[in-house]
Structures are given as C-alpha cells and as structure tokens.
Design a protein around this motif. Sequence first.
Motif, PDB file in Angstrom:
ATOM      1  N   VAL A  43      26.948   6.160  16.559  1.00  0.00           N
ATOM      2  CA  VAL A  43      25.505   6.364  16.677  1.00  0.00           C
ATOM      3  C   VAL A  43      24.767   5.096  16.269  1.00  0.00           C
ATOM      4  CG1 VAL A  43      23.531   7.681  15.837  1.00  0.00           C
ATOM      5  CG2 VAL A  43      25.674   8.843  16.325  1.00  0.00           C
ATOM      6  N   ARG A  44      23.836   4.685  17.098  1.00  0.00           N
ATOM      7  CA  ARG A  44      23.029   3.491  16.847  1.00  0.00           C
ATOM      8  C   ARG A  44      21.579   3.912  16.621  1.00  0.00           C
ATOM      9  NH1 ARG A  44      25.686   0.579  22.170  1.00  0.00           N
ATOM     10  NH2 ARG A  44      27.839   1.132  21.610  1.00  0.00           N
ATOM     11  N   ARG A  45      20.775   2.949  16.231  1.00  0.00           N
ATOM     12  CA  ARG A  45      19.377   3.254  15.916  1.00  0.00           C
ATOM     13  C   ARG A  45      18.464   2.502  16.878  1.00  0.00           C
ATOM     14  NH1 ARG A  45      16.893   5.806  11.733  1.00  0.00           N
ATOM     15  NH2 ARG A  45      14.788   5.148  11.129  1.00  0.00           N
ATOM     16  N   GLY A  46      17.605   3.260  17.540  1.00  0.00           N
ATOM     17  CA  GLY A  46      16.624   2.673  18.437  1.00  0.00           C
ATOM     18  C   GLY A  46      15.224   2.801  17.858  1.00  0.00           C
ATOM     19  N   LEU A  47      14.320   2.003  18.391  1.00  0.00           N
ATOM     20  CA  LEU A  47      12.935   2.014  17.921  1.00  0.00           C
ATOM     21  C   LEU A  47      12.011   1.857  19.115  1.00  0.00           C
ATOM     22  CD1 LEU A  47      11.191   2.041  15.308  1.00  0.00           C
ATOM     23  CD2 LEU A  47      11.239  -0.458  15.389  1.00  0.00           C
ATOM     24  N   ILE A  48      11.145   2.841  19.326  1.00  0.00           N
ATOM     25  CA  ILE A  48      10.144   2.765  20.388  1.00  0.00           C
ATOM     26  C   ILE A  48       8.823   2.335  19.777  1.00  0.00           C
ATOM     27  CG2 ILE A  48       8.845   4.075  22.106  1.00  0.00           C
ATOM     28  CD1 ILE A  48      11.255   5.746  22.609  1.00  0.00           C
ATOM     29  N   ALA A  70      11.480   5.959  15.453  1.00  0.00           N
ATOM     30  CA  ALA A  70      12.892   5.592  15.369  1.00  0.00           C
ATOM     31  C   ALA A  70      13.748   6.789  15.782  1.00  0.00           C
ATOM     32  CB  ALA A  70      13.241   5.150  13.954  1.00  0.00           C
ATOM     33  N   PHE A  71      14.897   6.503  16.396  1.00  0.00           N
ATOM     34  CA  PHE A  71      15.759   7.588  16.864  1.00  0.00           C
ATOM     35  C   PHE A  71      17.212   7.114  16.888  1.00  0.00           C
ATOM     36  CE2 PHE A  71      14.667   5.048  20.500  1.00  0.00           C
ATOM     37  CZ  PHE A  71      15.784   5.066  21.345  1.00  0.00           C
ATOM     38  N   GLU A  72      18.126   8.075  16.951  1.00  0.00           N
ATOM     39  CA  GLU A  72      19.553   7.795  17.037  1.00  0.00           C
ATOM     40  C   GLU A  72      20.021   8.004  18.473  1.00  0.00           C
ATOM     41  OE1 GLU A  72      20.834  10.805  14.337  1.00  0.00           O
ATOM     42  OE2 GLU A  72      20.944   9.411  12.632  1.00  0.00           O
ATOM     43  N   VAL A  82      15.733  12.320  15.713  1.00  0.00           N
ATOM     44  CA  VAL A  82      14.478  11.592  15.926  1.00  0.00           C
ATOM     45  C   VAL A  82      13.665  11.621  14.636  1.00  0.00           C
ATOM     46  CG1 VAL A  82      12.368  11.416  17.307  1.00  0.00           C
ATOM     47  CG2 VAL A  82      14.484  12.335  18.339  1.00  0.00           C
ATOM     48  N   ASP A  83      13.237  10.460  14.160  1.00  0.00           N
ATOM     49  CA  ASP A  83      12.389  10.391  12.977  1.00  0.00           C
ATOM     50  C   ASP A  83      10.958  10.802  13.335  1.00  0.00           C
ATOM     51  OD1 ASP A  83      14.614   9.442  11.745  1.00  0.00           O
ATOM     52  OD2 ASP A  83      13.759   7.517  11.132  1.00  0.00           O
ATOM     53  N   ARG A  84      10.169  11.076  12.332  1.00  0.00           N
ATOM     54  CA  ARG A  84       8.760  11.390  12.574  1.00  0.00           C
ATOM     55  C   ARG A  84       8.044  10.138  13.071  1.00  0.00           C
ATOM     56  NH1 ARG A  84       5.319   9.549   8.563  1.00  0.00           N
ATOM     57  NH2 ARG A  84       6.325   8.747   6.677  1.00  0.00           N
TER      58      ARG A  84
END
Length: 303
Positions: A43-48, A70-72, A82-84
């Motif tokens: 699992v990686r971490r993405g950021l929109i 941020a999301f995985e 998914v983070d808040r």
Amino acid sequence: MNQTTRHDMDNMIQTLEATGDYRVLRRFEARDRYAPAAPGIDVRRGLILDVETTGLDTTNDHIIELGLVAFEFDGAGIVYGVDRKREWFNDPGIPIPDVASEITGITDDMVRGQHIDDDAVLAEIARAHLIIAHNASFDRRMLERRYPALTQKHWGCSLNDVPWARFGCRGAKLDYLLFQLCGAFHTGHRAGDDCLATLHVLATPRDGDVSPLTLLLENARKTTARLSAIGTPIETKEVLKARGYRWFNGNSTRPKTWFRDVPESELEAEQAWLREHAYGGLANPPWRIDRFTAKERYSERVL
C-alpha cells in the motif's frame, strides 16, 4: 431519513430509471474507505491537491484556497483508506479580482487574515508517493512556487492522464465526470470537496472495467518525449496546430517553436510525420527532443 422512507425512495428511483427516460443523481457522500486492505499488499500513499487562485497566471497570481486529501492505494490502482479532507483559505494580500470571486465563490471577507498551515502541508507532501491534481499543469506550477519539495515528487493528472472517452465521457470537467461515471452530484465546491470528488471518480470502476486510477498510473509511469519543431516554415502553422502542436514563446533555454508531447513509444512515428509534413522531407531536421517522467511532467521546469 428512516429505513422505510429510504426503501420507498429507492423503489421510486428504480421505477423512474427503468423507463429509460430518467437518470436520478444521488448526492455525493465522501468515503473513508473504498476497499479492505489485505495482508501482503504493497500500500502506497497518494495525495490529491486542489487550489483556487486570484487568476490563471502561474507566475504572478496568488493562492486563495488549498485543499488536500491523502489516501492509500496500490500499484494496480485500487484505493483503500481515505483521510479526512483538509483545506485552508489564504489571504493573498491583495483584493481578489471580481472574475476570480465569481468563478470560485471566494470573497475578500472569507480570506481576510487566513493562512495555509504550511507545516501540515509539507508533512503530507513528505509522506506521499504520488501527487494528483485535476489540472496538474496549473496546480503543480502554482504550488511549486510555495512548496519546492513538490519538485521531487511524482505527479499524475486526472484531467489529462486518463482516457475518459474509454469510459463513455465526452468531457473531463469534474462535475460532469461525477455525474456520468458515478451518478452523483456535489454542491460543496470548496477545494477539499473537489479533492474528494476527484478521488471518487478515479477510484470507481465502471461496468467491470479497470478504475480510472489504474489508467492514470499506467500513463504516469510512461516517459514522455517532447518534440520541438524548430525552424518550421510559417506556412506549416495550421498543419501543426491541427496535429496538436502548441506554440512556445521562447525563454533563456528554449527558442520559440511549435512543440508536441507524445509517449516515447510514439516518437519515431511522430518524427516521420513531422519530417514529411513540416520539413519537406529534410533528412536531418533541426528539431529538438526532450524527455521527462512523472517527476518532471506538468512542472514549470519543462515549459
């Protein structure tokens, strides 16, 4: 809404849609998870990211709002947790132009004295493996001025790195994608809400197809070749434009020229077309070729 009422409404919606004359949109509801993570998944971490600004000049205009989510995800394009959302108004120190307020809904009163939490943003950037924006060529250039750490990150563009026509979409505006792919609408229209909506359309497969995020990752991994058609005759202008070439006004490192970005796998074919249609069959045209990856793509550095 109680369960009986929801059940009745679901039946009404099914009845309407079964006629073929109606499509009912549901209000978009953000999720905190799209798929359960299983042991052993990388699992990686993405950021929109999404910005609202005083204008469209990435050199001189100012950020008035920043949102991020941020999301995985994994390498196959499946989204997990998914983070808040996080979002901040930012006082640009100048009056917001009327046209910017009309487009964004943001006024001087809303941003007065407000500031982005730069430490929080930098912490999220440091943790992210991939940054995504719905128009990365704009958002990246605006944000790199404030956060140089973004120049070291890999970027993807949900506007340009997904072949939306494959999913039956005739456009790529976020509201349209949310409606067309997910049967949903949202009325928040704040930067953080747009980040959540962007993630939703990327994470949602359609009719058993892969998710749009899967295709975004495939395209982000490719090397892009920029073919600059230096020295082409003025009379080839319309032919180049019709082919998708764009005009660059020149700077200290690149001359004025028409250019086109293509996947490296298509470079030889594009060179052959350019030699025939713009250089009159010249054996050794004075073109220039630059290559870049997701680490440079959409950056001010490769304008």
